[in-house]
Scaffold this motif. Structure first.
Motif, PDB file in Angstrom:
ATOM      1  N   ALA A 223       0.870  -1.182   0.000  1.00 11.35           N
ATOM      2  CA  ALA A 223       0.000   0.000   0.000  1.00 11.35           C
ATOM      3  C   ALA A 223       0.904   1.228   0.000  1.00 11.35           C
ATOM      4  CB  ALA A 223      -0.916  -0.007   1.220  1.00 11.35           C
ATOM      5  N   PRO A 224       1.443   1.609  -1.158  1.00 10.47           N
ATOM      6  CA  PRO A 224       2.426   2.699  -1.216  1.00 10.47           C
ATOM      7  C   PRO A 224       1.785   4.065  -0.975  1.00 10.47           C
ATOM      8  CG  PRO A 224       1.862   1.993  -3.424  1.00 10.47           C
ATOM      9  CD  PRO A 224       1.185   1.045  -2.494  1.00 10.47           C
ATOM     10  N   THR A 225       2.577   4.944  -0.380  1.00 11.39           N
ATOM     11  CA  THR A 225       2.147   6.334  -0.195  1.00 11.39           C
ATOM     12  C   THR A 225       2.948   7.270  -1.093  1.00 11.39           C
ATOM     13  OG1 THR A 225       3.698   6.555   1.656  1.00 11.39           O
ATOM     14  CG2 THR A 225       1.422   5.948   2.183  1.00 11.39           C
ATOM     15  N   GLY A 226       3.731   6.688  -1.978  1.00  6.72           N
ATOM     16  CA  GLY A 226       4.513   7.447  -2.952  1.00  6.72           C
ATOM     17  C   GLY A 226       4.852   6.552  -4.129  1.00  6.72           C
ATOM     18  N   ASP A 227       5.525   7.086  -5.138  1.00  7.79           N
ATOM     19  CA  ASP A 227       5.899   6.300  -6.306  1.00  7.79           C
ATOM     20  C   ASP A 227       6.848   5.173  -5.902  1.00  7.79           C
ATOM     21  OD1 ASP A 227       4.399   8.152  -7.607  1.00  7.79           O
ATOM     22  OD2 ASP A 227       6.066   9.120  -8.677  1.00  7.79           O
ATOM     23  N   THR A 228       6.739   4.024  -6.607  1.00 11.46           N
ATOM     24  CA  THR A 228       7.572   2.871  -6.279  1.00 11.46           C
ATOM     25  C   THR A 228       7.796   2.033  -7.536  1.00 11.46           C
ATOM     26  OG1 THR A 228       7.814   0.981  -4.786  1.00 11.46           O
ATOM     27  CG2 THR A 228       5.594   1.436  -5.637  1.00 11.46           C
ATOM     28  N   TYR A 229       8.386   0.838  -7.390  1.00  8.89           N
ATOM     29  CA  TYR A 229       8.642  -0.058  -8.518  1.00  8.89           C
ATOM     30  C   TYR A 229       8.065  -1.438  -8.217  1.00  8.89           C
ATOM     31  CZ  TYR A 229      11.826   3.348 -10.616  1.00  8.89           C
ATOM     32  OH  TYR A 229      12.352   4.479 -11.185  1.00  8.89           O
ATOM     33  N   ILE A 230       7.726  -2.173  -9.307  1.00  9.70           N
ATOM     34  CA  ILE A 230       7.230  -3.538  -9.151  1.00  9.70           C
ATOM     35  C   ILE A 230       7.734  -4.364 -10.332  1.00  9.70           C
ATOM     36  CG2 ILE A 230       5.060  -3.139 -10.393  1.00  9.70           C
ATOM     37  CD1 ILE A 230       5.530  -5.399  -7.307  1.00  9.70           C
ATOM     38  N   THR A 231       8.100  -5.613 -10.073  1.00  7.66           N
ATOM     39  CA  THR A 231       8.542  -6.542 -11.116  1.00  7.66           C
ATOM     40  C   THR A 231       7.570  -7.705 -11.172  1.00  7.66           C
ATOM     41  OG1 THR A 231      10.886  -5.971 -10.883  1.00  7.66           O
ATOM     42  CG2 THR A 231      10.368  -8.089 -11.890  1.00  7.66           C
ATOM     43  N   VAL A 232       7.108  -8.030 -12.384  1.00  8.74           N
ATOM     44  CA  VAL A 232       6.137  -9.120 -12.564  1.00  8.74           C
ATOM     45  C   VAL A 232       6.666 -10.081 -13.618  1.00  8.74           C
ATOM     46  CG1 VAL A 232       4.078  -7.874 -11.833  1.00  8.74           C
ATOM     47  CG2 VAL A 232       4.852  -7.641 -14.186  1.00  8.74           C
ATOM     48  N   THR A 233       6.267 -11.355 -13.499  1.00  3.68           N
ATOM     49  CA  THR A 233       6.728 -12.387 -14.426  1.00  3.68           C
ATOM     50  C   THR A 233       5.545 -13.005 -15.161  1.00  3.68           C
ATOM     51  OG1 THR A 233       6.637 -14.078 -12.684  1.00  3.68           O
ATOM     52  CG2 THR A 233       8.727 -12.918 -12.975  1.00  3.68           C
ATOM     53  N   GLU A 234       5.864 -13.705 -16.229  1.00  7.29           N
ATOM     54  CA  GLU A 234       4.850 -14.332 -17.076  1.00  7.29           C
ATOM     55  C   GLU A 234       3.932 -15.241 -16.265  1.00  7.29           C
ATOM     56  OE1 GLU A 234       3.730 -14.845 -21.298  1.00  7.29           O
ATOM     57  OE2 GLU A 234       5.415 -13.743 -20.481  1.00  7.29           O
ATOM     58  N   GLY A 235       2.609 -15.110 -16.478  1.00 10.20           N
ATOM     59  CA  GLY A 235       1.631 -15.969 -15.816  1.00 10.20           C
ATOM     60  C   GLY A 235       1.095 -15.399 -14.513  1.00 10.20           C
ATOM     61  N   GLN A 236       1.720 -14.368 -13.987  1.00  6.39           N
ATOM     62  CA  GLN A 236       1.225 -13.742 -12.767  1.00  6.39           C
ATOM     63  C   GLN A 236       0.088 -12.767 -13.097  1.00  6.39           C
ATOM     64  OE1 GLN A 236       4.770 -11.964 -11.030  1.00  6.39           O
ATOM     65  NE2 GLN A 236       5.148 -13.780  -9.756  1.00  6.39           N
ATOM     66  N   TYR A 237      -0.546 -12.262 -12.033  1.00  8.48           N
ATOM     67  CA  TYR A 237      -1.613 -11.262 -12.181  1.00  8.48           C
ATOM     68  C   TYR A 237      -1.215 -10.036 -11.373  1.00  8.48           C
ATOM     69  CZ  TYR A 237      -4.452 -15.071 -14.043  1.00  8.48           C
ATOM     70  OH  TYR A 237      -4.930 -16.117 -14.799  1.00  8.48           O
ATOM     71  N   LEU A 238      -1.436  -8.862 -11.943  1.00  6.27           N
ATOM     72  CA  LEU A 238      -1.081  -7.600 -11.297  1.00  6.27           C
ATOM     73  C   LEU A 238      -2.355  -6.802 -11.046  1.00  6.27           C
ATOM     74  CD1 LEU A 238       0.981  -5.473 -10.334  1.00  6.27           C
ATOM     75  CD2 LEU A 238       1.112  -4.679 -12.710  1.00  6.27           C
ATOM     76  N   LYS A 239      -2.611  -6.503  -9.781  1.00  6.02           N
ATOM     77  CA  LYS A 239      -3.793  -5.728  -9.397  1.00  6.02           C
ATOM     78  C   LYS A 239      -3.347  -4.333  -8.962  1.00  6.02           C
ATOM     79  CE  LYS A 239      -7.897  -5.940  -6.431  1.00  6.02           C
ATOM     80  NZ  LYS A 239      -8.601  -6.734  -5.375  1.00  6.02           N
ATOM     81  N   LEU A 240      -3.968  -3.299  -9.572  1.00 12.57           N
ATOM     82  CA  LEU A 240      -3.638  -1.903  -9.267  1.00 12.57           C
ATOM     83  C   LEU A 240      -4.864  -1.182  -8.748  1.00 12.57           C
ATOM     84  CD1 LEU A 240      -1.697  -1.102 -12.574  1.00 12.57           C
ATOM     85  CD2 LEU A 240      -0.723  -1.876 -10.399  1.00 12.57           C
ATOM     86  N   GLN A 241      -4.633  -0.349  -7.741  1.00 13.85           N
ATOM     87  CA  GLN A 241      -5.710   0.492  -7.193  1.00 13.85           C
ATOM     88  C   GLN A 241      -5.101   1.780  -6.670  1.00 13.85           C
ATOM     89  OE1 GLN A 241      -8.443  -1.558  -4.613  1.00 13.85           O
ATOM     90  NE2 GLN A 241      -9.200   0.349  -3.721  1.00 13.85           N
ATOM     91  N   GLY A 242      -5.546   2.935  -7.198  1.00 12.60           N
ATOM     92  CA  GLY A 242      -5.021   4.227  -6.769  1.00 12.60           C
ATOM     93  C   GLY A 242      -3.612   4.502  -7.272  1.00 12.60           C
ATOM     94  N   VAL A 243      -3.162   3.703  -8.260  1.00 14.92           N
ATOM     95  CA  VAL A 243      -1.839   3.889  -8.853  1.00 14.92           C
ATOM     96  C   VAL A 243      -1.963   3.659 -10.365  1.00 14.92           C
ATOM     97  CG1 VAL A 243      -0.565   3.177  -6.794  1.00 14.92           C
ATOM     98  CG2 VAL A 243      -1.234   1.465  -8.493  1.00 14.92           C
ATOM     99  N   GLU A 244      -0.910   3.984 -11.089  1.00 14.72           N
ATOM    100  CA  GLU A 244      -0.888   3.723 -12.522  1.00 14.72           C
ATOM    101  C   GLU A 244       0.513   3.387 -12.996  1.00 14.72           C
ATOM    102  OE1 GLU A 244      -2.512   7.324 -14.108  1.00 14.72           O
ATOM    103  OE2 GLU A 244      -0.594   8.396 -14.060  1.00 14.72           O
ATOM    104  N   ILE A 245       0.568   2.667 -14.117  1.00 16.54           N
ATOM    105  CA  ILE A 245       1.840   2.271 -14.723  1.00 16.54           C
ATOM    106  C   ILE A 245       1.821   2.685 -16.175  1.00 16.54           C
ATOM    107  CG2 ILE A 245       3.193   0.291 -15.502  1.00 16.54           C
ATOM    108  CD1 ILE A 245       2.355  -1.180 -12.973  1.00 16.54           C
ATOM    109  N   GLN A 246       2.852   3.377 -16.622  1.00 15.27           N
ATOM    110  CA  GLN A 246       2.985   3.744 -18.022  1.00 15.27           C
ATOM    111  C   GLN A 246       3.889   2.742 -18.718  1.00 15.27           C
ATOM    112  OE1 GLN A 246       1.522   6.576 -19.851  1.00 15.27           O
ATOM    113  NE2 GLN A 246       2.164   5.064 -21.390  1.00 15.27           N
ATOM    114  N   LYS A 247       3.359   2.061 -19.696  1.00 10.51           N
ATOM    115  CA  LYS A 247       4.120   1.027 -20.412  1.00 10.51           C
ATOM    116  C   LYS A 247       5.238   1.667 -21.231  1.00 10.51           C
ATOM    117  CE  LYS A 247       3.486  -2.614 -23.843  1.00 10.51           C
ATOM    118  NZ  LYS A 247       2.510  -3.271 -24.740  1.00 10.51           N
TER     119      LYS A 247
END
Length: 247
Positions: A223-247
């Motif tokens: 539950a970040p209160t500022g910008d951060t980083y995340i790494t995801v791998t094939e087959g996983q699921y990424l859930k976002l709420q109150g944040v955004e990722i620019q591809k």
């Protein structure tokens, strides 16, 4: 007694009815509006003008388009036929309506995509008793998420539309900006490292190994209160709420 007037030539007073001046002999001419034939001429002129006005068509109606019946125009007395309505195209993505379904009987086991109208709710239960202990997983959905169910379970859906994966619309953003929702890594978003930008006072990130919605599937969450980083791998699921990722 006749009214006295002055002669226009010598100004001598004389009767108004006199034809000539008794002093200088000048003729006493009456004004034209006092002659009897003057009024006859006026009456004839008024009558002639009235007749001309009645015969001339009004400028308001000459060549005026027909607005009462647009299908009939001047010179055309045949009404045009109203074109048939074009039928709406069938929904290319048939959705599963809200309700509770028995898996294996009403819906096949497998994975589905749930898209909320504004705020939706999904719940997987082991039976139809309605007891708290029968709940396997549940979630309040503000955007979209994947759901996987097994034979014998019950799937409750409210406030949105659900699609089998073969019929599901794409949730990949055209502008490459991933916002609230659950995305399948390798299908909706490529595997890799991403900078997560906060769009509210506090956000939520969750990476899971599946879409059952159970606790054991959670790989990591934050539950970040500022910008951060995340790494995801094939087959996983990424859930976002109150944040955004620019591809």
């Amino acid at each position: 007694m006749s009214k006295l007037i002055k002669c226009k030539t010598c100004t001598t007073e004389m009767a108004s009815s006199a034809t000539t001046c008794p002093k200088c002999g000048a003729k006493n001419k009456q004004p034209i509006y006092k002659k009897w034939w003057f009024y006859v001429v006026i009456i004839l002129i008024i009558g002639a003008l009235a007749g001309t006005t009645e015969d001339t068509p009004s400028s308001d109606t000459t060549n005026k388009p027909n607005t009462e019946n647009p299908a009939i125009t001047p010179g055309n007395t045949t009404a045009t036929t109203t074109p048939a309505l074009t039928p709406e195209p069938e929904d290319k993505n048939p959705a599963i309506k809200a309700g509770t379904y028995k898996i294996g009987t009403e819906l096949p086991a497998g994975e589905y995509l749930f898209i909320a109208d504004s705020m939706g709710y999904m719940e997987i239960t082991s039976d139809s008793t309605g007891s708290f202990d029968s709940i396997i997983a549940n979630d309040t959905v503000a955007s979209h998420r994947y759901i996987t169910v097994k034979d014998g379970e019950y799937l409750k859906l409210q406030g949105g539309k659900t699609y089998a994966l073969a019929d599901a619309p794409s949730i990949v953003p055209e502008n490459g900006l991933y916002q609230d929702g659950m995305y399948k890594v390798g299908t909706d978003i490529p595997a890799g490292e991403y900078k997560v930008m906060l769009t509210s006072s506090i956000g939520y990130i969750e990476v899971t190994s599946g879409s059952r919605g159970v606790f054991d599937e959670i790989v990591t969450n934050d539950a970040p209160t500022g910008d951060t980083y995340i790494t995801v791998t094939e087959g996983q699921y990424l859930k976002l709420q109150g944040v955004e990722i620019q591809k």
